[in-house]
Write a protein that holds these residues in place. Structure first.
Motif, PDB file in Angstrom:
ATOM      1  N   LYS A  90      15.147 -47.545  16.561  1.00 32.29           N
ATOM      2  CA  LYS A  90      15.059 -46.412  15.630  1.00 32.29           C
ATOM      3  C   LYS A  90      16.432 -46.015  15.114  1.00 32.29           C
ATOM      4  CE  LYS A  90      10.822 -44.402  17.590  1.00 32.29           C
ATOM      5  NZ  LYS A  90      10.240 -43.238  18.289  1.00 32.29           N
ATOM      6  N   SER A  91      17.417 -45.920  15.997  1.00 23.55           N
ATOM      7  CA  SER A  91      18.756 -45.518  15.575  1.00 23.55           C
ATOM      8  C   SER A  91      19.411 -46.582  14.698  1.00 23.55           C
ATOM      9  CB  SER A  91      19.633 -45.227  16.793  1.00 23.55           C
ATOM     10  OG  SER A  91      19.755 -46.375  17.619  1.00 23.55           O
ATOM     11  N   SER A 114      17.766 -48.749  12.816  1.00 21.59           N
ATOM     12  CA  SER A 114      17.055 -48.708  11.545  1.00 21.59           C
ATOM     13  C   SER A 114      17.559 -47.565  10.670  1.00 21.59           C
ATOM     14  CB  SER A 114      15.546 -48.545  11.803  1.00 21.59           C
ATOM     15  OG  SER A 114      14.840 -48.480  10.581  1.00 21.59           O
ATOM     16  N   LYS A 115      17.840 -46.440  11.285  1.00 24.83           N
ATOM     17  CA  LYS A 115      18.372 -45.285  10.554  1.00 24.83           C
ATOM     18  C   LYS A 115      19.753 -45.598   9.976  1.00 24.83           C
ATOM     19  CE  LYS A 115      19.482 -40.378  11.142  1.00 24.83           C
ATOM     20  NZ  LYS A 115      19.513 -39.247  12.109  1.00 24.83           N
ATOM     21  N   THR A 126      28.881 -44.147   6.740  1.00 26.19           N
ATOM     22  CA  THR A 126      27.643 -44.875   7.041  1.00 26.19           C
ATOM     23  C   THR A 126      27.954 -46.279   7.560  1.00 26.19           C
ATOM     24  OG1 THR A 126      27.510 -45.645   4.732  1.00 26.19           O
ATOM     25  CG2 THR A 126      26.364 -43.595   5.289  1.00 26.19           C
ATOM     26  N   ARG A 185      19.396 -48.000   7.040  1.00 26.87           N
ATOM     27  CA  ARG A 185      18.879 -47.287   5.871  1.00 26.87           C
ATOM     28  C   ARG A 185      19.957 -46.428   5.220  1.00 26.87           C
ATOM     29  NH1 ARG A 185      14.832 -45.721   8.190  1.00 26.87           N
ATOM     30  NH2 ARG A 185      15.507 -43.656   8.878  1.00 26.87           N
TER      31      ARG A 185
END
Length: 331
Positions: free
Chosen positions: A153-154, A156-157, A108, A160
């Motif tokens: 979006k990517s 933010s993913k 991650t 997270r």
């Protein structure tokens, strides 16, 4: 016979050039031949002027439409870029500070690093002066808006994912630490039975163990860490109580040993026998005895046969001897 006054002058007809005479109109009137071409020319001019005016109007409308579309696209780019930059400078920056050893899944952190390396497009805006240029700018701005939206979006993913992996690692670590502390506490509770100065400390440890067992399978790392801290405090309390009892027992043993040593050294010093009496005087703890003088029987064989004091601590007398408190033996 006609006279001269009665003569009428006969005029010859005048012919009009043919090129200036047109066919009679429907109403019987005639018009010059040059008029129709003139009318046609005027009409052509009017049509051209109308066309120019219409084209200009169309071009103006097209330009205005292109400008409006470009401005709308530019606004979208700015909004999307602001959202992306807010994320980039906020949560993404915080997540970027997380190390691989702080998360359960190090991938991650790697994914977030790749997202942070993405190069944002350079904003140009609506700078063209014609509709064609503005249309091209609008297409480019729409592509930029899509880039910001997609990468927001990517990113933010990815942020997270790092946060969730960090939370999972924290929970896992909290459970592991609590399990180890529970083992330590349970062992201490069993080993400290009868070895504490205050048994209330063992009661507190027992209660802390029960509470920790109820939380060890939970999902709240804060509560699990709190239970571990409570266990640590209870363990320290029992350990201190065990040490207090150990110190007290050691002091009591030392006092008993000292008392026993004093009792054993009550009869210490030097014993002597002189003038037919055996006398013990205080001195060294060796209890050495000294024989001095002769017996009351005089000298010679009788004297030689007279009983001598026991130099090993007995006084060499029979059962009729009396030993007064001053340790002087009398015969």
């Amino acid at each position: 016979m006609m006279n001269e006054n009665d003569k009428t002058e006969i005029l010859e007809p005048v012919e009009t050039p043919a090129e200036n005479i047109t066919e009679p109109s429907k109403d019987g009137r005639k018009c010059p031949k040059w008029l129709p071409p003139l009318v046609a020319a005027v009409c052509a001019v009017i049509l051209i002027a109308a066309g120019i005016i219409g084209w200009n109007a169309y071009s103006g409308a097209k330009l205005a439409e292109a400008k409006e579309a470009c401005v709308t696209a530019a606004d979208t780019v700015r909004n999307n870029a602001n959202e992306y930059n807010a994320l980039l400078n906020g949560d993404a920056a915080d997540a970027a500070a997380v190390k691989a050893e702080q998360v359960k899944d190090s991938k991650t952190v790697e994914s977030l690093g790749k997202e942070l390396k993405a190069m944002a497009p350079e904003y140009e805006g609506c700078v063209a002066e014609n509709a064609q240029g503005l249309d091209a700018a609008t297409v480019k701005l729409n592509e930029q808006a899509d880039w910001y939206e997609t990468h927001e979006k990517s990113l933010s993913k990815a942020v997270r994912a790092v946060a969730e992996s960090k939370a999972a690692k924290r929970l896992e670590t909290a459970k592991t630490n609590l399990t180890a502390k529970l083992y330590e506490a349970s062992k201490l509770l069993a080993d400290s039975n009868g070895k504490v100065a205050d048994n209330a400390t063992r009661d507190a440890l027992s209660n802390a163990i029960d509470a920790a067992n109820g939380l060890k399978d939970g999902n709240d790392p804060a509560k699990i860490d709190g239970a571990r801290k409570t266990l640590e405090d209870a363990i320290n309390g029992v350990a201190a109580s065990v040490q207090a009892k150990t110190d007290a027992d050691a002091q009591a043993a030392a006092a008993a040993a000292q008392a026993q040593a004093q009792a054993q050294s009550t009869y210490s010093g030097v014993s002597s026998y002189s003038g037919g009496a055996y006398r013990r005087t205080e001195g060294s703890t060796s209890g050495s005895n000294t024989y001095r003088g002769t017996t009351s029987g005089g000298s010679g064989p009788a004297a030689a046969s007279a009983p001598k004091p026991n130099l090993n601590g007995a006084y060499g007398c029979t059962e009729d001897c009396y030993v007064p408190p001053n340790n002087i033996i009398q015969h």
